[in-house]
Design a protein around this motif. Structure first.
Motif, PDB file in Angstrom:
ATOM      1  N   HIS A  28      85.062  11.296 -28.612  1.00  0.00           N
ATOM      2  CA  HIS A  28      85.110  12.300 -29.790  1.00  0.00           C
ATOM      3  C   HIS A  28      86.201  11.940 -30.876  1.00  0.00           C
ATOM      4  O   HIS A  28      87.191  11.226 -30.376  1.00  0.00           O
ATOM      5  N   GLY A  30      88.272  14.566 -31.854  1.00  0.00           N
ATOM      6  CA  GLY A  30      89.419  15.322 -31.744  1.00  0.00           C
ATOM      7  C   GLY A  30      89.723  15.544 -30.161  1.00  0.00           C
ATOM      8  O   GLY A  30      90.069  16.547 -29.832  1.00  0.00           O
ATOM      9  N   ARG A  31      89.646  14.459 -29.197  1.00  0.00           N
ATOM     10  CA  ARG A  31      90.137  14.518 -28.044  1.00  0.00           C
ATOM     11  C   ARG A  31      91.524  15.014 -27.877  1.00  0.00           C
ATOM     12  O   ARG A  31      92.347  14.231 -28.458  1.00  0.00           O
ATOM     13  N   PRO A  32      91.850  16.055 -27.118  1.00  0.00           N
ATOM     14  CA  PRO A  32      93.331  16.288 -27.311  1.00  0.00           C
ATOM     15  C   PRO A  32      94.367  15.237 -26.539  1.00  0.00           C
ATOM     16  O   PRO A  32      93.933  14.641 -25.414  1.00  0.00           O
ATOM     17  N   GLY A  82      97.414  27.780 -36.845  1.00  0.00           N
ATOM     18  CA  GLY A  82      97.858  27.415 -38.281  1.00  0.00           C
ATOM     19  C   GLY A  82      97.228  28.288 -39.261  1.00  0.00           C
ATOM     20  O   GLY A  82      97.949  28.707 -40.400  1.00  0.00           O
ATOM     21  N   THR A  83      96.218  28.838 -38.825  1.00  0.00           N
ATOM     22  CA  THR A  83      95.497  29.916 -39.867  1.00  0.00           C
ATOM     23  C   THR A  83      96.311  31.032 -40.192  1.00  0.00           C
ATOM     24  O   THR A  83      96.670  31.381 -41.244  1.00  0.00           O
ATOM     25  N   ASP A 177     100.448  22.762 -46.541  1.00  0.00           N
ATOM     26  CA  ASP A 177      99.632  22.918 -45.508  1.00  0.00           C
ATOM     27  C   ASP A 177      99.727  21.375 -44.772  1.00  0.00           C
ATOM     28  O   ASP A 177      98.963  20.503 -45.042  1.00  0.00           O
ATOM     29  N   ALA A 179      98.845  21.152 -41.403  1.00  0.00           N
ATOM     30  CA  ALA A 179      98.256  21.229 -40.119  1.00  0.00           C
ATOM     31  C   ALA A 179      97.947  20.005 -39.375  1.00  0.00           C
ATOM     32  O   ALA A 179      97.901  19.934 -38.316  1.00  0.00           O
ATOM     33  N   GLN A 180      97.773  19.006 -40.283  1.00  0.00           N
ATOM     34  CA  GLN A 180      97.366  17.721 -39.691  1.00  0.00           C
ATOM     35  C   GLN A 180      98.326  16.812 -39.802  1.00  0.00           C
ATOM     36  O   GLN A 180      98.078  15.496 -39.540  1.00  0.00           O
ATOM     37  N   SER A 201      99.620  23.250 -37.768  1.00  0.00           N
ATOM     38  CA  SER A 201      98.816  23.616 -36.685  1.00  0.00           C
ATOM     39  C   SER A 201      99.054  22.807 -35.451  1.00  0.00           C
ATOM     40  O   SER A 201      99.182  21.734 -35.548  1.00  0.00           O
ATOM     41  N   HIS A 203      96.568  23.135 -32.916  1.00  0.00           N
ATOM     42  CA  HIS A 203      95.425  23.337 -32.245  1.00  0.00           C
ATOM     43  C   HIS A 203      95.075  21.990 -31.429  1.00  0.00           C
ATOM     44  O   HIS A 203      95.709  21.042 -31.450  1.00  0.00           O
ATOM     45  N   LYS A 206      94.897  18.380 -32.483  1.00  0.00           N
ATOM     46  CA  LYS A 206      96.135  18.015 -33.500  1.00  0.00           C
ATOM     47  C   LYS A 206      96.709  16.907 -32.556  1.00  0.00           C
ATOM     48  O   LYS A 206      96.999  16.756 -31.574  1.00  0.00           O
ATOM     49  N   ARG A 333      82.731  12.122 -37.357  1.00  0.00           N
ATOM     50  CA  ARG A 333      82.296  13.527 -38.080  1.00  0.00           C
ATOM     51  C   ARG A 333      82.632  13.424 -39.376  1.00  0.00           C
ATOM     52  O   ARG A 333      83.491  12.710 -40.031  1.00  0.00           O
ATOM     53  N   TYR A 335      84.253  15.093 -41.682  1.00  0.00           N
ATOM     54  CA  TYR A 335      85.488  15.847 -42.266  1.00  0.00           C
ATOM     55  C   TYR A 335      85.370  15.723 -43.639  1.00  0.00           C
ATOM     56  O   TYR A 335      85.649  14.548 -44.198  1.00  0.00           O
TER      57      TYR A 335
HETATM   58  N1  T4K Z   1      94.463  23.544 -42.272  1.00  0.00           N
HETATM   59  C1  T4K Z   1      94.085  22.347 -42.011  1.00  0.00           C
HETATM   60  C2  T4K Z   1      94.255  21.237 -43.013  1.00  0.00           C
HETATM   61  C3  T4K Z   1      93.307  22.284 -40.812  1.00  0.00           C
HETATM   62  O1  T4K Z   1      92.981  21.042 -40.439  1.00  0.00           O
HETATM   63  C4  T4K Z   1      93.363  23.384 -39.962  1.00  0.00           C
HETATM   64  C5  T4K Z   1      92.838  23.317 -38.652  1.00  0.00           C
HETATM   65  C6  T4K Z   1      93.859  24.646 -40.283  1.00  0.00           C
HETATM   66  C7  T4K Z   1      94.860  24.679 -41.614  1.00  0.00           C
HETATM   67  C8  T4K Z   1      94.001  25.710 -39.366  1.00  0.00           C
HETATM   68  O2  T4K Z   1      94.703  25.408 -38.256  1.00  0.00           O
HETATM   69  P1  T4K Z   1      94.161  26.317 -36.793  1.00  0.00           P
HETATM   70  O3  T4K Z   1      93.916  27.700 -37.153  1.00  0.00           O
HETATM   71  O4  T4K Z   1      93.045  25.599 -36.362  1.00  0.00           O
HETATM   72  O5  T4K Z   1      95.434  25.963 -36.053  1.00  0.00           O
HETATM   73  C9  T4K Z   1      88.995  21.476 -35.598  1.00  0.00           C
HETATM   74  C10 T4K Z   1      89.879  22.494 -35.342  1.00  0.00           C
HETATM   75  O6  T4K Z   1      89.595  23.722 -34.459  1.00  0.00           O
HETATM   76  C11 T4K Z   1      90.926  23.149 -36.236  1.00  0.00           C
HETATM   77  O7  T4K Z   1      92.192  23.515 -35.566  1.00  0.00           O
HETATM   78  C12 T4K Z   1      91.246  21.755 -37.310  1.00  0.00           C
HETATM   79  N2  T4K Z   1      91.939  22.059 -38.455  1.00  0.00           N
HETATM   80  C13 T4K Z   1      90.109  21.120 -37.543  1.00  0.00           C
HETATM   81  C14 T4K Z   1      90.494  20.069 -38.513  1.00  0.00           C
HETATM   82  O8  T4K Z   1      89.435  20.884 -36.419  1.00  0.00           O
HETATM   83  P2  T4K Z   1      86.304  21.821 -35.592  1.00  0.00           P
HETATM   84  O9  T4K Z   1      85.107  22.455 -36.047  1.00  0.00           O
HETATM   85  O10 T4K Z   1      86.179  20.236 -36.207  1.00  0.00           O
HETATM   86  O11 T4K Z   1      86.499  21.718 -33.931  1.00  0.00           O
HETATM   87  P3  T4K Z   1      85.333  20.906 -32.883  1.00  0.00           P
HETATM   88  O12 T4K Z   1      85.417  22.174 -31.861  1.00  0.00           O
HETATM   89  O13 T4K Z   1      84.316  20.515 -33.650  1.00  0.00           O
HETATM   90  O14 T4K Z   1      86.271  19.771 -32.161  1.00  0.00           O
HETATM   91  C15 T4K Z   1      86.440  18.458 -32.824  1.00  0.00           C
HETATM   92  C16 T4K Z   1      86.238  17.609 -31.856  1.00  0.00           C
HETATM   93  O15 T4K Z   1      87.255  17.635 -30.916  1.00  0.00           O
HETATM   94  C17 T4K Z   1      84.886  17.732 -31.216  1.00  0.00           C
HETATM   95  O16 T4K Z   1      84.182  16.488 -31.278  1.00  0.00           O
HETATM   96  C18 T4K Z   1      85.203  17.860 -29.708  1.00  0.00           C
HETATM   97  C19 T4K Z   1      86.570  17.597 -29.531  1.00  0.00           C
HETATM   98  N3  T4K Z   1      87.384  18.288 -28.550  1.00  0.00           N
HETATM   99  C20 T4K Z   1      87.723  19.669 -29.082  1.00  0.00           C
HETATM  100  C21 T4K Z   1      88.494  20.561 -28.359  1.00  0.00           C
HETATM  101  C22 T4K Z   1      88.912  21.803 -29.021  1.00  0.00           C
HETATM  102  C23 T4K Z   1      87.822  17.984 -27.492  1.00  0.00           C
HETATM  103  O17 T4K Z   1      87.523  16.971 -27.059  1.00  0.00           O
HETATM  104  N4  T4K Z   1      88.567  18.848 -26.763  1.00  0.00           N
HETATM  105  C24 T4K Z   1      88.930  20.158 -27.218  1.00  0.00           C
HETATM  106  O18 T4K Z   1      89.642  20.901 -26.463  1.00  0.00           O
HETATM  107  O19 T4K Z   1      87.846  22.265 -36.154  1.00  0.00           O
END
Ligand code: T4K
Length: 406
Positions: A28, A30-32, A82-83, A177, A179-180, A201, A203, A206, A333, A335
């Motif tokens: 992945h 986004g692996r934490p 972060g939102t 912002d 967040a990253q 953020s 999340h 991150k 991804r 992104y």
């Molecule tokens: N501003 C910016 C510039 C941001 O990048 C973000 C958030 C924000 C504001 C808002 O902050 P937050 O309100 O989210 O704190 C993810 C995150 O949900 C999001 O926080 C983040 N940016 C964004 C860049 O990435 P997705 O839709 O790409 O997430 P998802 O579920 O597809 O996960 C990404 C990858 O990580 C996948 O390959 C699966 C993997 N993963 C994910 C999680 C949650 C894991 O391996 N384990 C996990 O626990 O948005």
């Protein structure tokens, strides 16, 4: 951790063409990152023992203090994500009208503002930094502009001084912002001490995480006080509410995770920088797949590792490469395709924006590759070899990919 299976040397071995996936489990983006497990569990156990789970808890206070030190801000207000940090910061600044910002960002940057009735006005980015270009931002800044929002994207940083000068000249607020971008230092400056306020953020995906979480950093004591109040419904005392507020509080278990993340932040960033270097070496001889360069890797957290695919040179486009990698269990991804201006509600609302040629080029050609502490060097080498194999045999591969898609 996904185990790399083996190196592939011919197209017939590619999973998309019938071979076994190179990785036995998904790799992945986004692996934490997880800090010291025992330290996390100890603090969570203490939270449970003391039965103080949220609302101005001990660990949230400590997290705010440690974060303020880490990002070089006088004040930090922790939030549930972060939102909400961005929404509360905009509200605490009293913004109304338009906010000039990049479209090349995660959609939350725009949504957080639009949710509160603000209108994002998109400006193009600088091709080197991939962050908002201050000159192009100036062209979009007008009488309705209330603020500029710089987004430190992919662990790269904005030209803070140019944005500060523009904000001063036009008499508008300046938000960042980040967040990253925890752990980054724009032009050697502390990231939490730029503009009026900076949001983070935490999340899970991150560099440093609190499961879900965020924070507002500022040097302005009054702004911090307003934000702190607003994240807790506007309360200043047990039964005294003095402003509109919301529930944007961080919980104690989240702060426990966050403290361990901050304690390990340097290690996480070192790992990311090493990953960046492994990708740089692995892709150096792959024409048309260009790792976005970092002018000063030491000032970046290297959170996202992004390549730009030039199909004219590589012989394969970004989307085919992504499909090919996904079949190998490499979940790269796009992104942040297709970009806020091409997403709803901004697309239909015809939100004001200038032409965005650099943004659109990057959105249509960039791919973010797996990284973080869960991605070992061997895996990166194998990902690079897969890309090299695809590009090296692109002419032969193209018709076979088309046939596989039918
Ligand atoms: N501003 C910016 C510039 C941001 O990048 C973000 C958030 C924000 C504001 C808002 O902050 P937050 O309100 O989210 O704190 C993810 C995150 O949900 C999001 O926080 C983040 N940016 C964004 C860049 O990435 P997705 O839709 O790409 O997430 P998802 O579920 O597809 O996960 C990404 C990858 O990580 C996948 O390959 C699966 C993997 N993963 C994910 C999680 C949650 C894991 O391996 N384990 C996990 O626990 O948005």
């Amino acid at each position: 951790m996904p185990r790399p299976c083996r190196v592939k040397s011919s197209l017939d071995e590619l999973a998309l063409l019938g071979g076994e996936p190179a990785f036995s489990a998904p790799l992945h983006v986004g692996r934490p990152n997880v800090g010291d497990r025992q330290a996390i569990l100890r603090r969570i156990a203490d939270t449970l023992d003391r039965r103080w789970l949220t609302n101005d808890g001990r660990y949230v206070r400590e997290f705010e203090q440690r974060l303020a030190e880490a990002v070089g801000a006088r004040h930090c207000v922790a939030t549930c994500n972060g939102t909400l940090a961005l929404q509360v910061a905009a509200r605490a600044l009293g913004l109304s009208g338009e906010v000039v910002m990049p479209s090349l960002t995660f959609v939350a940057s725009a949504h957080a503002l639009a949710w509160d009735g603000l209108v994002p006005a998109f400006a193009d980015v600088d091709p080197r930094s991939v962050c908002i270009d201050a000159c192009r931002a100036a062209a979009v800044t007008g009488p309705r502009t209330a603020a500029l929002l710089g987004v430190h994207l992919w662990g790269r940083t904005c030209d803070v001084e140019a944005l500060e000068a523009l904000a001063r000249e036009r008499g508008v607020a300046l938000l960042f912002d980040a967040a990253q971008a925890v752990g980054c230092s724009p032009e050697g400056r502390p990231i939490g001490a730029c503009g009026d306020a900076t949001i983070f953020s935490f999340h899970a995906t991150k560099v440093a995480n609190t499961f879900e979480g965020g924070a507002i950093a500022t040097d302005d004591a009054e702004l911090a006080e307003r934000a702190e109040r607003m994240r807790n419904f506007g309360f200043v005392d047990e039964d005294v509410v003095v402003s509109l507020g919301t529930n944007a509080k961080m919980s104690e278990p989240a702060a426990a995770m966050g403290l361990a993340s901050l304690e390990a932040l340097d290690d996480f960033i070192d790992h990311n920088r090493a990953n960046y270097e492994h990708y740089r070496q692995g892709l150096a001889r792959v024409p048309g797949v260009e790792l976005l360069s970092l002018p000063r890797p030491e000032s970046s957290n290297c959170h996202y590792i992004t390549v730009e695919v030039n199909p004219g040179i590589a012989g394969i486009d970004r989307d085919d490469l992504r499909r090919l990698l996904a079949a190998e269990n490499v979940l790269a991804r796009r992104y942040f395709y297709p970009g806020c201006h091409r997403m709803e509600p901004y697309r239909s609302r015809r939100v004001p924006h200038a032409p965005l040629p650099v943004t659109e080029r990057l959105l249509d050609h960039c791919l973010s590759l797996p990284t973080g502490t869960a991605t070992p060097r061997k895996a990166i080498e194998l990902v690079c070899q897969l890309i090299e194999l695809a590009v090296g045999h692109a002419a032969e591969l193209a018709p076979r990919l088309r046939a596989a898609a039918d």
